[in-house]
Structure formats: C-alpha cells, structure tokens
Design a protein around this motif. Structure first.
Motif, mmCIF file in Angstrom:
data_model
loop_
_atom_site.group_PDB
_atom_site.id
_atom_site.type_symbol
_atom_site.label_atom_id
_atom_site.label_comp_id
_atom_site.label_asym_id
_atom_site.label_seq_id
_atom_site.Cartn_x
_atom_site.Cartn_y
_atom_site.Cartn_z
ATOM 1 N N MET A 90 -5.693 2.801 -3.352
ATOM 2 C CA MET A 90 -5.908 2.660 -2.256
ATOM 3 C C MET A 90 -7.512 2.596 -1.847
ATOM 4 O O MET A 90 -8.100 1.677 -1.344
ATOM 5 C CB MET A 90 -4.777 2.777 -1.620
ATOM 6 N N ALA B 36 -2.168 0.832 -4.283
ATOM 7 C CA ALA B 36 -1.741 -0.950 -4.206
ATOM 8 C C ALA B 36 -1.995 -1.596 -4.815
ATOM 9 O O ALA B 36 -2.226 -1.361 -5.908
ATOM 10 C CB ALA B 36 -3.324 -0.404 -3.091
ATOM 11 N N THR C 286 0.804 -1.456 -0.074
ATOM 12 C CA THR C 286 0.108 0.256 -0.184
ATOM 13 C C THR C 286 0.652 1.372 -0.041
ATOM 14 O O THR C 286 2.139 0.743 -0.204
ATOM 15 C CB THR C 286 -0.809 0.270 1.762
#
Length: 401
Positions: free
Chosen positions: A43, A29, A8
């Motif tokens: 993300m 991510a 991440t």
C-alpha cells in the motif's frame, strides 16, 4: 476507458512462480482497470494516480487468484445415488451393473435428457463452484457415446458461460468408455472420431481427452484419437494410470499433453517424462476417496522432477460426486500429502496451465482480474477447513459477482 478500482488493506497471495510458497504481499493494494489487473504491491507504494479513485478496504482479508476447476464432468443426466446405496449394502460391481448401474446408467440418462434440462442441472452445479470462488470450469463430454449426445453435451457446456459469470473450457471425451456390447476399435472408428470432427466443425472443442485404462481404451486406441486431435490442431489431455499402469502417462508426455489426470499408478519414469514434456499432473482425490483406493499418486517423484501438480474436483455422478474445490484442496493435503501452498498452486497457477490459460492463475499486472477475496488471515486456512467456505467476494473480469 473503464475507471480503475483499488482494493486496499489486503494480504495478497500472488501465486507467482519463484515468489515463495504463496508470493505473499502483506499490507497490500491491488488495482483493477476493466477486466485486468493494473497494479499490485505494498500500500505504501500505491501510485498517486490511484489515490482518488474508487476504493474498497478489505480489513486485512486475503486476495488470491480466483480458483480454476480444471477437471469436471458437470454436464450429465441423472445421478447414481441408488448405486451408491447398493454398494454400501454390499452389492458387488457386477450386481450394480446388472441392475443398470455404472456408466451405462449415466449414458442412458444423458441421452434421454433434453439439452434444456442438461443445462439447468449443469448451471446448478456451476453455481456451487462459483460460490467457492471458481472463475473457470473445464467440462468434458463422454456420457453420450454416440455422435448426437456427445455434441449435445458440448453445446450445453458452451451455453453455461452465457448464463453465468464464468469461463468454460470444453474437452471432447468421446474415448471415455466402450458402449455396452460394443467393440472398442469399431467404436473409435465409427463414433468417436466422427463425433470429434463434427464437434470441432461446430467450434465446440477446446481440448481432446481420453480414458486410457484396462476397462476403457489402450494406448494404440488413444493414439489414434490423439493423432486425429493433432490433425485438427487441438491440444490433448488424458485420464491416465488411475487404476493400473498401461502406459497412458508416457503417451500423454509423448504428445505434449496439457495434463495427465489421476496418475495414481504413475512411476518415477513417468514423472521424468511429464517434467520433460511440461505436462501438468492433475490430482483428483475425490475419486480416490469415493472408490476407496489405496495407491496414491507419486507426489514425491513429481516434486523431485519439478512436475507441476494441479487439483480438481472431477465432479461426476459415479466416482467423484464432489462439488467443492475447497474440499478437494483439503483432501489433496490429508490424503496425498500436499502442502497447503501446493494445494493453492494446484487450484490456481497449475490449474491454469492444465487448461493452457496464460492470462489467469496468478496475481500479476496484465492478467485477468479474476479474484477471490477470503475471510481468512492465512492462505493455509483454505486447505485446513472441512466443509467451510470462507469466501467474502468473487471478482470476475474486474466485476464483483
């Protein structure tokens, strides 16, 4: 089923075709499951099933596909530092040759070096590439020029992947040079082609290469090697138009070669032929630099006709003792005028194409999880630095190494 792992707080350079220069995804991510990429994206879009699995935050670091060095000669005996020193002191090529230098010295050293010692030296070179985020290395034979030593080189290359977390792709380069005092046609018939068949029978060959040049082999001679390769079901690639233009690039295109390498003397017609064949032009600035060449590859023509351009080290003991793919990227930009985006594509997506790899070279769901994580904020920094290695971590088949 292997547990997923999530990276991440990253910037992703996906290097996917048609996704812009780098295919950048900020605030991203990436999820691996086993040896493959399972998911990647912003993300904010991370699927809920990955919220509670292992997570590695990267604090804004850059993830790229792991590098691929698609042209090397890292299996060989000896070195040619003395020859380098002699040239700097004013010795001519002829004087160096009379003193036992040139390819003859490497052939002699390689013949005289045991398989175990060849492997030890090659592993040291492979380690240098791995330390810069390389996951795949192409390795050629060609310093044996006899059947036994050509096979010894290829066996050594095959062993590297058993000792290091790296993929190796082998190229049979029996048509590299004519042995001292030999006849080119006789050598092709009595050594090169029998060695190729023996190497193929042992499962040692992924591709077949040749050196098509005035100081090596001409088009009809390489044609015979390529015909033998095709009869064995093996793809081809070619050292072409490095020092002159004798038709090697056109020949490579005719045989749908995976790559034509060096190509400093290629023409616009050659660029059109490569584009039509889908053949990658592999640029090798290390040899250009070492040999003080002035003829640059026709980058503008390659761009105009859509020829994919790869970059590689050409790590060899004579014309390119270069053990850094990052430096090759910098040289590709400063010497040949590539953009940093072209240089990164040249060591990832296009390098994969030059080896016929369809599972590597981009960050794409389903591809191998061969990743390089960098301590940089912009992909251009990878080509910008000289003698700087910003690698933070390398992931090979989903595993940190």
């Amino acid at each position: 089923m292997p547990a997923p792992h999530v990276y991440t707080e990253a910037t992703l350079a996906t290097m996917q075709p048609d996704a812009g220069d780098y295919g950048l995804i900020p605030d991203a991510a990436l999820v691996t499951e086993g040896a493959h990429i399972a998911w990647l994206g912003p993300m904010a879009d991370l699927p809920k099933q990955y919220a509670s699995v292992g997570i590695t935050p990267l604090a804004g670091r850059l993830i790229t596909p792991a590098f691929i060095d698609c042209h090397t000669h890292i299996v060989h005996g000896g070195n040619r530092a003395l020859e380098f020193e002699m040239r700097l002191q004013g010795a001519s090529y002829e004087e160096v040759a009379r003193a036992g230098g040139g390819i003859v010295s490497t052939v002699t050293a390689t013949r005289d070096t045991s398989e175990a010692d060849l492997l030890a030296a090659a592993l040291t070179r492979a380690d240098a590439l791995i330390a810069e985020g390389v996951s795949t290395i192409e390795i050629k034979s060609g310093y044996g020029l006899d059947i036994e030593t050509e096979l010894k080189m290829l066996r050594t290359a095959r062993q590297i992947a058993a000792h290091r977390p790296v993929r190796v792709s082998t190229s049979f380069l029996g048509a590299h040079a004519v042995p001292k005092g030999g006849d080119a046609d006789t050598y092709i018939d009595e050594v090169c082609l029998p060695a190729l068949k023996a190497a193929h029978a042992e499962g040692l060959v992924d591709m077949v290469d040749g050196f098509c040049e005035g100081i090596a082999f001409d088009v009809p001679q390489i044609t015979r090697v390529f015909d033998a390769a095709h009869a064995l079901g093996l793809p081809v690639k070619l050292h072409a138009e490095q020092l002159s233009n004798i038709g090697g690039t056109e020949l490579a295109a005719k045989y749908n070669a995976r790559s034509a390498d060096h190509v400093e003397y290629a023409t616009e017609a050659d660029a059109r032929a490569l584009a039509a064949a889908g053949t990658v032009a592999v640029l090798l600035p290390g040899a250009f630099y070492t040999l003080h060449e002035t003829q640059k590859p026709p980058v503008a023509a390659f761009r105009a006709h859509g020829v994919p351009m790869a970059l590689a080290t050409d790590w060899n003991p004579g014309s390119s003792p270069l053990g850094s793919l990052l430096l090759s990227m910098n040289m590709g930009c400063t010497l040949f005028g590539l953009t940093p985006a072209e240089a990164l594509a040249g060591t990832t997506r296009h390098a994969a194409a030059a080896l016929g790899l369809t599972d590597s070279g981009t960050l794409t769901a389903g591809q191998r999880a061969d990743l390089a994580i960098w301590n940089v904020s912009s992909p251009a920094e990878l080509s910008y630095g000289i003698g700087i290695n910003p690698l933070h971590a390398r992931i090979f088949a989903g595993q940190a190494t």
